[in-house]
Enzyme design. Structure first.
Site, PDB file in Angstrom:
ATOM      1  N   PRO A  10     -13.325   2.185  -8.783  1.00 27.54           N
ATOM      2  CA  PRO A  10     -13.753   1.350  -9.910  1.00 27.54           C
ATOM      3  C   PRO A  10     -12.614   0.969 -10.855  1.00 27.54           C
ATOM      4  CG  PRO A  10     -14.618   3.590 -10.114  1.00 27.54           C
ATOM      5  CD  PRO A  10     -13.942   3.521  -8.784  1.00 27.54           C
ATOM      6  N   ASP A  69      -2.033  -0.946  -1.878  1.00 31.26           N
ATOM      7  CA  ASP A  69      -1.690   0.471  -1.803  1.00 31.26           C
ATOM      8  C   ASP A  69      -0.593   0.673  -2.826  1.00 31.26           C
ATOM      9  OD1 ASP A  69      -2.322   2.990  -0.523  1.00 31.26           O
ATOM     10  OD2 ASP A  69      -0.207   3.000   0.010  1.00 31.26           O
ATOM     11  N   TYR A 151      -1.413   8.550 -13.141  1.00 30.60           N
ATOM     12  CA  TYR A 151      -0.149   9.013 -13.723  1.00 30.60           C
ATOM     13  C   TYR A 151       0.256   8.230 -14.972  1.00 30.60           C
ATOM     14  CZ  TYR A 151       0.002  11.339  -9.201  1.00 30.60           C
ATOM     15  OH  TYR A 151      -0.309  12.116  -8.116  1.00 30.60           O
ATOM     16  N   HIS A 177       2.891  -2.975 -11.980  1.00 32.82           N
ATOM     17  CA  HIS A 177       3.167  -3.207 -10.559  1.00 32.82           C
ATOM     18  C   HIS A 177       2.007  -3.975  -9.927  1.00 32.82           C
ATOM     19  CE1 HIS A 177       0.919   0.339 -11.403  1.00 32.82           C
ATOM     20  NE2 HIS A 177       0.714   0.685 -10.143  1.00 32.82           N
TER      21      HIS A 177
HETATM   22  P1  IMP Z   1      -4.173   4.235  -3.432  1.00 30.41           P
HETATM   23  O1  IMP Z   1      -3.408   2.973  -3.699  1.00 30.41           O
HETATM   24  O2  IMP Z   1      -5.635   4.067  -3.618  1.00 30.41           O
HETATM   25  O3  IMP Z   1      -3.789   4.878  -2.156  1.00 30.41           O
HETATM   26  O4  IMP Z   1      -3.777   5.304  -4.533  1.00 30.41           O
HETATM   27  C1  IMP Z   1      -2.846   5.069  -5.478  1.00 30.41           C
HETATM   28  C2  IMP Z   1      -2.658   6.304  -6.328  1.00 30.41           C
HETATM   29  O5  IMP Z   1      -1.407   6.117  -6.994  1.00 30.41           O
HETATM   30  C3  IMP Z   1      -3.697   6.427  -7.436  1.00 30.41           C
HETATM   31  O6  IMP Z   1      -4.769   7.243  -7.073  1.00 30.41           O
HETATM   32  C4  IMP Z   1      -2.875   7.039  -8.552  1.00 30.41           C
HETATM   33  O7  IMP Z   1      -2.714   8.399  -8.318  1.00 30.41           O
HETATM   34  C5  IMP Z   1      -1.515   6.381  -8.368  1.00 30.41           C
HETATM   35  N1  IMP Z   1      -1.441   5.099  -9.087  1.00 30.41           N
HETATM   36  C6  IMP Z   1      -1.397   3.859  -8.548  1.00 30.41           C
HETATM   37  N2  IMP Z   1      -1.383   2.915  -9.504  1.00 30.41           N
HETATM   38  C7  IMP Z   1      -1.436   3.570 -10.668  1.00 30.41           C
HETATM   39  C8  IMP Z   1      -1.475   3.125 -12.026  1.00 30.41           C
HETATM   40  O8  IMP Z   1      -1.490   1.939 -12.357  1.00 30.41           O
HETATM   41  N3  IMP Z   1      -1.503   4.097 -12.950  1.00 30.41           N
HETATM   42  C9  IMP Z   1      -1.510   5.411 -12.641  1.00 30.41           C
HETATM   43  N4  IMP Z   1      -1.505   5.891 -11.415  1.00 30.41           N
HETATM   44  C10 IMP Z   1      -1.463   4.967 -10.411  1.00 30.41           C
END
Ligand code: IMP
Length: 200
Positions: A10, A69, A151, A177
């Site tokens: 979400p 990702d 994070y 990003h």
């Molecule tokens: P995925 O892209 O769903 O495999 O997971 C990305 C993971 O990276 C997230 O669950 C966070 O732990 C971290 N992450 C990615 N983007 C952000 C962000 O914008 N803020 C904080 N943590 C992030």
């Protein structure tokens, strides 16, 4: 244009909708599109994982599917947790994991880190659009801020004196990003719709 997001997260859905809706796209989660699984992230890079998720959702729905990702690369941790960012917490909370990271980084001279986001859109005609966004920054000395997720409370974007979790969603999307990657994606998608091909 309707586009399916190959995720049911979400937080991501909210951020991506905020970026793409003003640009004229209707973003639907994969569960709203009737696809109730998440592909396993077995890739070695953000781009490979985004491609795996986008293709799996496109094959299940027959519609254009976009996946991202993303993760954090911390230089004092050899670039980790990187593609393991979501799994790095294990059974701990994000707050506990962030406190652990602060301790690790405090033992190093190098606090530099970056958030990376790869975006892949798989088209039913076999075409693909891919792009990447990177936000450079550093790991803060303390956990701070209430907004965002993951994070954000320990990541200080370059040139800022406060963590990403102190920013509003709008301020975060303008620099993040994910914001960078999805704005590039929206531009490439418009070109794709006009020309039927991607332009690098
Ligand atoms: P995925 O892209 O769903 O495999 O997971 C990305 C993971 O990276 C997230 O669950 C966070 O732990 C971290 N992450 C990615 N983007 C952000 C962000 O914008 N803020 C904080 N943590 C992030």
């Amino acid at each position: 244009m309707r586009i399916i997001l190959a995720s049911n997260n979400p937080d991501k859905l909210r951020e991506i909708r905020e970026i793409l809706t003003p640009l004229g796209f209707e973003v639907v989660s994969q569960s709203e599109a009737g696809c109730h699984f998440e592909a396993e992230e077995t890739g070695a890079t953000f781009l490979e994982n985004a491609r795996i998720k986008a293709r799996a959702a496109m094959e299940a729905t027959g519609e254009p599917c976009v996946a991202d990702d993303s993760g954090i690369e911390i230089d004092a941790m050899g670039g980790g947790p990187g593609v393991y960012s979501s799994r790095y917490c294990g059974d701990s909370t994000y707050e506990e994991t962030c406190q652990k990271i602060i301790k690790i980084v405090n033992c190093s001279d190098d606090r530099s880190a970056r958030f990376v986001c790869a975006v892949v859109c798989a088209m039913p005609d076999g075409g693909e659009i891919s792009c990447e966004g990177v936000l450079e920054g550093s790991i803060g000395l303390q956990y701070e801020g209430e907004n965002g997720f993951g994070y954000d409370p320990i990541f200080i974007p370059k040139g800022m004196g406060r963590s990403m979790a102190c920013l509003t969603d709008e301020e975060k999307n303008a620099i993040s990003h994910r914001g960078q990657a999805f704005r590039k994606f929206a531009k490439k998608l418009s070109e794709y719709m006009e020309n039927g091909e991607t332009k690098e």
